[in-house]
Design an enzyme around this catalytic site. Structure first.
Site, PDB file in Angstrom:
ATOM      1  CB  SER A   1      -0.912   0.024   1.227  1.00 14.49           C
ATOM      2  OG  SER A   1      -1.514   1.300   1.378  1.00 14.49           O
ATOM      3  N   GLY A   2       0.637   2.126  -0.944  1.00  9.60           N
ATOM      4  CA  GLY A   2       1.483   3.309  -1.046  1.00  9.60           C
ATOM      5  C   GLY A   2       1.289   4.297   0.077  1.00  9.60           C
ATOM      6  CB  SER A   3      -1.689   5.977   1.550  1.00  8.43           C
ATOM      7  OG  SER A   3      -2.485   4.848   1.837  1.00  8.43           O
TER       8      SER A   3
ATOM      9  CG  ASP B   1      -7.158   5.670  -0.952  1.00  5.78           C
ATOM     10  OD1 ASP B   1      -6.798   6.650  -0.270  1.00  5.78           O
ATOM     11  OD2 ASP B   1      -6.410   4.706  -1.190  1.00  5.78           O
TER      12      ASP B   1
ATOM     13  CB  CYS C   1      -5.020   5.029  -4.356  1.00  2.00           C
ATOM     14  SG  CYS C   1      -4.952   3.241  -4.144  1.00  2.00           S
ATOM     15  N   GLY C   2      -1.583   5.044  -3.572  1.00  2.00           N
ATOM     16  CA  GLY C   2      -0.244   4.805  -4.096  1.00  2.00           C
ATOM     17  C   GLY C   2      -0.144   3.613  -5.016  1.00  2.00           C
ATOM     18  CB  THR C   3      -1.009   0.012  -4.758  1.00  2.00           C
ATOM     19  OG1 THR C   3      -2.264   0.155  -4.081  1.00  2.00           O
ATOM     20  CG2 THR C   3       0.067  -0.339  -3.742  1.00  2.00           C
TER      21      THR C   3
END
Length: 341
Positions: free
Chosen positions: A91-93, A253, A257-259
């Site tokens: 998960s990016g965040s 989100d 959203c990083g991913t």
């Protein structure tokens, strides 16, 4: 006060998305890799996830990250991501939150003006370049695992919506991408609930009609999230786009959203909409921003893929203890469908 168990939790958010970090209460769990540790937690310790994420301690928009010793000697720290319905590989965040918390609390020494930090997520090693000043992490830019496309421009049949055209991708979680405007959405906060209901219908239909199994890890399968994408525009700085991502059990989100940004970069690159090194300003439904780039190209089991970088900022919001009284009737929390879809 009598607690049968307790956890030290640092509250944090990245671009508006909550990603709390559990820094104490679990020393380690079995596993030779962080993915195996994630599987162990899911099979044997899921009560931890439920305790910290479900009511009355958590809420539908809360995520958490459990710090653990890294398995790979190249990493300085490991973490397992806990979300409302699953344990995602990446998960990016949440990664931005973890990097910020471990540096600002001194778990890992901060070096100004730049700290290069390697962390181990269940999806693999993640290198973070953290810009730091006066004890504050001002930006985390991380290099994600390879992102790639499963399908482009596939038509699926969605009950109540008819034919919907989708792309599917992997960016650390698996995504379905849809045209927001074609579905009647401008990606504004007042549309969030309708987007969630529509997104859950699309997610169910995609998982029934399309196969999305990671070619190198068959345990990673199925679309988790649906990205409602606004149009792309070109600016002197690069490419800009807005989106709203319906995640997990059906909520928006708060961050870009990083991913999801990684997956969108893979789709954009496959469609010739962005080149290697170009800047992508990704704006969320809450008007927060991540900056993404295709750092380079690669392959995953013969599929074309990209190596994305994502940059954003996180802020610590609290520090405290979560505890469980032995007489508490909700040792694993509870959920009610008024807000937990």
């Amino acid at each position: 006060m009598r607690w049968s168990r307790s956890f030290t939790v640092v509250g944090c958010h990245a671009a508006g998305e909550v990603g709390n970090v559990i820094t104490g209460g679990v020393r380690d769990v079995p596993g030779q890799t962080m993915f195996e540790k994630m599987e162990y937690l899911q099979a044997n310790c899921d009560d931890i996830r439920k305790l910290v994420l479900f009511e009355p301690r958590g809420a539908p928009y809360v995520n958490a990250n459990l710090l653990l010793p890294a398995c790979d000697p190249a990493a300085e720290i490991g973490y397992v991501i806990l979300e409302s319905t699953e344990y995602p590989p990446m998960s990016g965040s949440n990664t931005i939150c973890v990097a910020t918390v471990v540096l600002e609390t001194g778990i890992v020494p901060m070096r100004e003006p730049l700290t290069v930090l390697t962390m181990e997520a269940p999806g693999g090693l993640i290198e973070c370049r953290c810009t730091c000043k006066d004890g504050k992490v001002e930006q985390v830019e991380f290099t994600n695992r390879p992102a790639f496309v499963y399908d482009l421009d596939r038509d699926i049949e969605v009950p109540g919506l008819g034919t919907v055209r989708v792309d599917t991708s992997y960016g650390g979680m698996t995504y379905a991408h849809v045209n927001a405007h074609a579905l009647g959405f401008a990606v504004t906060p007042d549309e969030a609930r309708d987007m969630c209901l529509t997104g859950q219908k699309i997610k169910a239909a995609v998982n029934e009609q399309l196969a999305t199994v990671h070619p190198e890890n068959s345990k990673i399968f199925g679309v988790s999230n649906v990205i409602f994408e606004g149009p792309l525009t070109r600016t002197p700085e690069g490419v800009e786009g807005r989106s709203g991502t319906v995640v997990l059990h059906g909520r928006l989100d708060r961050s870009p959203c990083g991913t999801g940004t990684s997956g969108r970069l893979a789709v954009m690159h496959a469609k010739g909409q962005i080149g290697v090194g170009e800047r992508f300003k990704h704006v969320s439904i809450a008007d927060t921003v991540f900056i993404g780039r295709v750092q380079s190209t690669t392959t995953v089991a013969g599929r074309d893929a990209v190596i994305p970088t994502i940059a954003g900022q996180a802020w610590i919001t609290s520090m405290g203890q979560y505890g469980l009284d032995p007489t508490d009737p909700y040792p694993e929390g509870h959920i009610i469908s008024d807000v937990w879809f």
